[in-house]
Design a protein around this motif. Sequence first.
Motif, PDB file in Angstrom:
ATOM      1  N   SER A  45       0.702  -1.067  -0.101  1.00 23.38           N
ATOM      2  CA  SER A  45       0.101   0.065  -0.016  1.00 23.38           C
ATOM      3  C   SER A  45       0.952   1.330   0.138  1.00 23.38           C
ATOM      4  O   SER A  45       1.697   1.684   0.937  1.00 23.38           O
ATOM      5  N   VAL A  46       0.583   1.996  -1.077  1.00 28.69           N
ATOM      6  CA  VAL A  46       1.571   3.254  -1.334  1.00 28.69           C
ATOM      7  C   VAL A  46       0.361   4.502  -1.140  1.00 28.69           C
ATOM      8  O   VAL A  46      -0.591   4.447  -1.936  1.00 28.69           O
ATOM      9  N   ASP A  47       0.484   5.389  -0.268  1.00 25.08           N
ATOM     10  CA  ASP A  47      -0.407   6.066   0.504  1.00 25.08           C
ATOM     11  C   ASP A  47       0.042   7.575   0.092  1.00 25.08           C
ATOM     12  O   ASP A  47       0.861   7.863   1.001  1.00 25.08           O
ATOM     13  N   ASN A  48      -0.407   8.079  -0.964  1.00 26.00           N
ATOM     14  CA  ASN A  48      -0.332   9.570  -0.949  1.00 26.00           C
ATOM     15  C   ASN A  48       1.395  10.017  -0.865  1.00 26.00           C
ATOM     16  O   ASN A  48       1.625  10.883   0.139  1.00 26.00           O
ATOM     17  N   VAL A  49       2.006   9.241  -1.488  1.00 25.43           N
ATOM     18  CA  VAL A  49       3.619   9.409  -1.269  1.00 25.43           C
ATOM     19  C   VAL A  49       4.229  10.523  -2.029  1.00 25.43           C
ATOM     20  O   VAL A  49       3.917  10.779  -3.151  1.00 25.43           O
ATOM     21  N   THR A  50       4.870  11.346  -1.251  1.00 31.29           N
ATOM     22  CA  THR A  50       5.600  12.469  -1.893  1.00 31.29           C
ATOM     23  C   THR A  50       7.233  12.268  -1.786  1.00 31.29           C
ATOM     24  O   THR A  50       7.610  12.019  -0.404  1.00 31.29           O
ATOM     25  N   VAL A  51       8.057  12.302  -2.624  1.00 28.22           N
ATOM     26  CA  VAL A  51       9.417  12.073  -2.433  1.00 28.22           C
ATOM     27  C   VAL A  51      10.075  13.430  -2.910  1.00 28.22           C
ATOM     28  O   VAL A  51      10.027  13.973  -3.866  1.00 28.22           O
ATOM     29  N   ARG A  52      10.874  13.880  -1.838  1.00 26.08           N
ATOM     30  CA  ARG A  52      11.368  15.308  -2.126  1.00 26.08           C
ATOM     31  C   ARG A  52      13.067  15.013  -2.166  1.00 26.08           C
ATOM     32  O   ARG A  52      13.536  14.306  -1.513  1.00 26.08           O
ATOM     33  N   PHE A  53      13.573  15.833  -3.130  1.00 29.72           N
ATOM     34  CA  PHE A  53      15.133  15.617  -3.216  1.00 29.72           C
ATOM     35  C   PHE A  53      15.337  17.253  -3.003  1.00 29.72           C
ATOM     36  O   PHE A  53      14.794  18.021  -3.552  1.00 29.72           O
ATOM     37  N   ASN A  54      16.586  17.338  -2.350  1.00 30.30           N
ATOM     38  CA  ASN A  54      17.371  18.640  -2.449  1.00 30.30           C
ATOM     39  C   ASN A  54      18.028  18.928  -3.531  1.00 30.30           C
ATOM     40  O   ASN A  54      19.348  18.347  -3.594  1.00 30.30           O
ATOM     41  N   LYS A  55      17.658  19.470  -4.845  1.00 28.58           N
ATOM     42  CA  LYS A  55      18.444  19.694  -5.783  1.00 28.58           C
ATOM     43  C   LYS A  55      19.201  20.912  -5.647  1.00 28.58           C
ATOM     44  O   LYS A  55      18.867  21.985  -5.866  1.00 28.58           O
ATOM     45  N   ALA A  56      20.400  20.679  -4.927  1.00 31.51           N
ATOM     46  CA  ALA A  56      21.291  21.878  -4.683  1.00 31.51           C
ATOM     47  C   ALA A  56      21.865  22.185  -6.103  1.00 31.51           C
ATOM     48  O   ALA A  56      22.156  21.436  -6.857  1.00 31.51           O
ATOM     49  N   THR A  57      22.029  23.539  -6.071  1.00 31.95           N
ATOM     50  CA  THR A  57      22.881  24.106  -7.370  1.00 31.95           C
ATOM     51  C   THR A  57      24.118  23.499  -7.590  1.00 31.95           C
ATOM     52  O   THR A  57      24.448  23.258  -8.726  1.00 31.95           O
ATOM     53  N   GLU A  58      24.810  23.453  -6.439  1.00 36.06           N
ATOM     54  CA  GLU A  58      26.062  22.519  -6.345  1.00 36.06           C
ATOM     55  C   GLU A  58      25.981  21.699  -5.492  1.00 36.06           C
ATOM     56  O   GLU A  58      25.550  22.188  -4.468  1.00 36.06           O
ATOM     57  N   LYS A  59      26.596  20.334  -5.728  1.00 33.94           N
ATOM     58  CA  LYS A  59      26.434  19.654  -4.639  1.00 33.94           C
ATOM     59  C   LYS A  59      27.705  19.908  -3.570  1.00 33.94           C
ATOM     60  O   LYS A  59      28.732  20.085  -3.813  1.00 33.94           O
ATOM     61  N   ILE A  60      26.858  19.897  -2.235  1.00 33.89           N
ATOM     62  CA  ILE A  60      27.973  20.407  -1.266  1.00 33.89           C
ATOM     63  C   ILE A  60      28.170  19.171  -0.423  1.00 33.89           C
ATOM     64  O   ILE A  60      27.363  18.542   0.348  1.00 33.89           O
ATOM     65  N   ASN A  61      29.285  18.469  -0.554  1.00 33.83           N
ATOM     66  CA  ASN A  61      29.625  17.472   0.610  1.00 33.83           C
ATOM     67  C   ASN A  61      31.084  17.478   1.057  1.00 33.83           C
ATOM     68  O   ASN A  61      31.690  16.787   1.289  1.00 33.83           O
ATOM     69  N   ASP A  62      31.532  18.548   1.052  1.00 33.62           N
ATOM     70  CA  ASP A  62      32.594  18.654   2.142  1.00 33.62           C
ATOM     71  C   ASP A  62      32.536  20.035   3.018  1.00 33.62           C
ATOM     72  O   ASP A  62      31.618  20.981   2.856  1.00 33.62           O
ATOM     73  N   LEU A  63      33.359  19.762   4.268  1.00 33.27           N
ATOM     74  CA  LEU A  63      33.048  20.774   5.124  1.00 33.27           C
ATOM     75  C   LEU A  63      33.555  22.202   4.953  1.00 33.27           C
ATOM     76  O   LEU A  63      32.788  22.926   5.156  1.00 33.27           O
ATOM     77  N   LYS A  64      34.728  22.397   3.901  1.00 32.26           N
ATOM     78  CA  LYS A  64      35.180  23.469   3.696  1.00 32.26           C
ATOM     79  C   LYS A  64      34.130  24.368   2.830  1.00 32.26           C
ATOM     80  O   LYS A  64      33.665  25.368   3.195  1.00 32.26           O
ATOM     81  N   GLU A  65      33.682  23.565   1.631  1.00 30.01           N
ATOM     82  CA  GLU A  65      32.604  24.151   0.969  1.00 30.01           C
ATOM     83  C   GLU A  65      31.483  24.605   1.747  1.00 30.01           C
ATOM     84  O   GLU A  65      31.041  25.786   1.664  1.00 30.01           O
ATOM     85  N   TYR A  66      30.907  23.718   2.742  1.00 28.87           N
ATOM     86  CA  TYR A  66      29.868  23.970   3.530  1.00 28.87           C
ATOM     87  C   TYR A  66      29.896  25.481   4.267  1.00 28.87           C
ATOM     88  O   TYR A  66      29.133  26.362   4.308  1.00 28.87           O
ATOM     89  N   PHE A  67      31.009  25.639   4.793  1.00 27.31           N
ATOM     90  CA  PHE A  67      31.482  26.916   5.457  1.00 27.31           C
ATOM     91  C   PHE A  67      31.309  28.032   4.885  1.00 27.31           C
ATOM     92  O   PHE A  67      30.979  29.249   4.933  1.00 27.31           O
ATOM     93  N   VAL A  68      32.444  27.880   3.613  1.00 26.59           N
ATOM     94  CA  VAL A  68      32.386  28.973   2.635  1.00 26.59           C
ATOM     95  C   VAL A  68      30.713  29.450   2.148  1.00 26.59           C
ATOM     96  O   VAL A  68      30.597  30.584   2.144  1.00 26.59           O
ATOM     97  N   LYS A  69      29.919  28.526   1.830  1.00 24.80           N
ATOM     98  CA  LYS A  69      28.762  28.764   1.379  1.00 24.80           C
ATOM     99  C   LYS A  69      27.831  29.384   2.450  1.00 24.80           C
ATOM    100  O   LYS A  69      26.931  30.187   2.233  1.00 24.80           O
ATOM    101  N   LEU A  70      28.145  28.830   3.810  1.00 28.17           N
ATOM    102  CA  LEU A  70      27.477  29.235   4.795  1.00 28.17           C
ATOM    103  C   LEU A  70      27.719  30.974   5.276  1.00 28.17           C
ATOM    104  O   LEU A  70      26.903  31.597   5.350  1.00 28.17           O
ATOM    105  N   VAL A  71      29.012  31.261   5.232  1.00 23.69           N
ATOM    106  CA  VAL A  71      29.472  32.442   5.172  1.00 23.69           C
ATOM    107  C   VAL A  71      28.981  33.510   4.137  1.00 23.69           C
ATOM    108  O   VAL A  71      28.383  34.511   4.409  1.00 23.69           O
ATOM    109  N   LYS A  72      29.023  33.034   3.029  1.00 24.60           N
ATOM    110  CA  LYS A  72      28.526  33.951   1.867  1.00 24.60           C
ATOM    111  C   LYS A  72      27.077  33.801   1.616  1.00 24.60           C
ATOM    112  O   LYS A  72      26.605  34.297   0.773  1.00 24.60           O
ATOM    113  N   HIS A  73      26.250  32.997   2.472  1.00 24.64           N
ATOM    114  CA  HIS A  73      24.779  32.927   2.409  1.00 24.64           C
ATOM    115  C   HIS A  73      24.356  32.451   1.506  1.00 24.64           C
ATOM    116  O   HIS A  73      23.397  32.782   0.560  1.00 24.64           O
ATOM    117  N   GLU A  74      25.131  31.336   0.673  1.00 31.93           N
ATOM    118  CA  GLU A  74      24.793  30.817  -0.471  1.00 31.93           C
ATOM    119  C   GLU A  74      24.337  29.436  -0.219  1.00 31.93           C
ATOM    120  O   GLU A  74      24.093  28.489  -1.420  1.00 31.93           O
TER     121      GLU A  74
END
Lengths: 273, 297
Positions: free
Chosen positions: A14-43
Motif C-alpha cells: 500500500s502506497v498512500d499519498n507518497v511524495t518524495v523530495r530531493f534537495n536539488k542543490a545548485t552545486e552538490k556540497i559534500n565537504d566541510l570547507k565548501e559548507y562553511f564557505v557557502k554558509l558565510v556567503k549565505h549561498e
Amino acid sequence: MSEILETNEDYVISVDNVTVRFNKATEKINDLKEYFVKLVKHELMFQEFLALKDVSLHVKKGEAWAIIGTNGSGKSTLLKVISKILKPYKGSVTVKGSIASLIELGAGIDPKLTARENIYLNGCILGYSKKFIDEKFDEIVEFSELEEFLDSPVRNFSSGMKSRLGFSVATMIEPDILIVDEVLSVGDVLFRKKCMNKMNDMLSKGTTLLFVSHNMSTVRTMCKKALWLNNGNVVCQGDIEDVCSRYTETIEAMKAEEKKKKLQAAKKPAGKH
Amino acid sequence: MSVIEKIKNPPEGSFREVFKYKDLLIQLVTRDIKLKYRRSFLGYVWSVLNPLLIMVIMSVVFSFLFQRNLAYFPIYLLAGRTMFEFVHQSSGKALSGITDNTTLLKKTYVSKFMFPLSKITSSMVDFVFSLGALFIVMLVFSITEGKCMFSLWNLAIVIPIIQAYVFAMGLGFFLAQLHVFFRDIRYIYNAVMTMWMYCSAIFYDIGMFYSKAEKQIAQGTAPYAAHLAFIIEKFNPIYIYMKQFRYFIWVPSLDKVSAYAQVTSQDFLLGSLYALAMFAIGVFFFKRSQDKFILYI
C-alpha cells in the motif's frame, strides 16, 4: 475505521499519498570547507525537487503490475520507496512479506570474489541465512548456468554472466514480492526467455510482481495492471490494455510533434543562411 | 505485535537490526579477510611481520632518544602500538564504510550499520592476528632472559579488547555518517589521529611525566607535567585500554611495577564508561542521519 482496516488487509503493497523530495542543490556540497564557505556567503540554498507527487498505489497479493512512463518520470523512485531504499517525505508505504528487488542486477556483486562467494554474499544481502542458501545453492548454480565458472573471480565475467548470477540469486529464493526494473535487457535471448518463464512461474505460485519496462509487448504479456507516471504524477492506473494503449497514443503524438519541431528548426537556420 | 515478534523483527533502522543480518556480517568480514590475504605471497605473515618490523625500528630509535630504562621495552612498545593501531585502523576503515558501498545502498535495503560494523570487526580479526607478533617477541625474551614471559594473566587481555571494540564501533558509526555529508572529514581525522597517537604513551611512559613534575616542584615551578599525565590517564580512552592491555601482557613479567602501570578498578570502570558513551553517541548520530545518506551518496 474498521472498514478501512479490513480493506487494507487485502493489499500486500500500500502506497498512500507518497511524495518524495530531493534537495536539488545548485552545486552538490559534500565537504566541510565548501559548507562553511557557502554558509558565510549565505549561498546555502536548496532547490526543492519532487520526484513523486502524491502517488498512491495498492497492490493485491499475486497481482502483476507494470509501471510505465518516460525517462525521469519517477518509476525507479517509486520502486526504491517500495523497497525501503528511500524514505518518503510525505505519505506512507506498507509492505507485507519479503521483497527481492532487482533494481540493478548484482548490485551487491563484488568483482574480486568468486561466483561461489558472491552467491553467499548476495543471498545474505537479500536477508537470507547461510543455511538457507546452502540448501538452495545447487538450484541457483543450475539456473545461472555458471557451473564451470563457480570458482573464478567475477571480474572476469561478462555483463550477461553477471546478470545471470544476480537474477538466479534473487529469484531462486522465492520472495513474496518481486520488483524488476528493466534489468533483463542484458543477457542473451535464451536466458531472457528463461527469466520470463521463471517470473511467470513465480506469478502462478502467488508472488506479487512490480515490473518496469519500456517494452510494451513484454509488459502486456507479463502484467495484468499498469500504473503510468509522468513527472512524478500518476497519469492513470488500472487495466493494462487501457493504460498501455493510452500511453502508446500519447508517445506517438509526442514523437510526431517532435518531428514537426525538428523539421521547423531545420528549416529556420537554412533560411537565414 | 507480541514481544517475541518484536525481537524477531526489530524496527527498521535500529541497531538491533544487525542481529537479523548476522550472516551478512560474517560474509562481509570473511570477504575483507580473504581479499586481504588472497594473492599475497606472504599472506598472514605480513600481519605479523609488519608490526614486528615497526617495533624493531621504534625500539632502536626510542631507546636511543629517551634513554629511560623500561624493562622489556619492545614488549611495552608493541603492546601499546597494537592496541592503538586497532582503534586507528578500524575507525579509519569504518569512516568510509558507507561511502564505499554506495552502489549497494542505492539498490537494496540493508541495515546500514552493517558496513561500518563489518569494517570494525574485520580490523578486530586483523588485530587478533597481529597478536602473533607479540607472541614472538615474548618468546624471544623468554629464551634470551631465561625466564618465562607468559602468564595466565595474559588471557585477561580480552577485557580491554572488548572495551576497545565497543569504543571503536561507536567512533566508527559516528565517523561513517559524518563522512557521507563532509568528505573532507578524513583530513581532519588524520590530523586528530596523529595528535591522539602522541597523547597515548605508545613509545614513552607516563612515569616520565611524574619524575618531571617532581623536578618542577623542586625547582618551585608549577608541576604542569603532572596535569598533563592526569589528562592522558583520565581522558584518553585509548590510553586506558592500552594501560589495561599492558597490565595483562607486559606487567606480569616485571619484578617491580611502577605506580603508573598499576591498573585499578577505576581504570576498568572509566574505560567501560567511555566505550559505552562513545557507542551511544555513534549509534545516536548514525540513526538520526541514516535516512539522508541516499541523498548524498
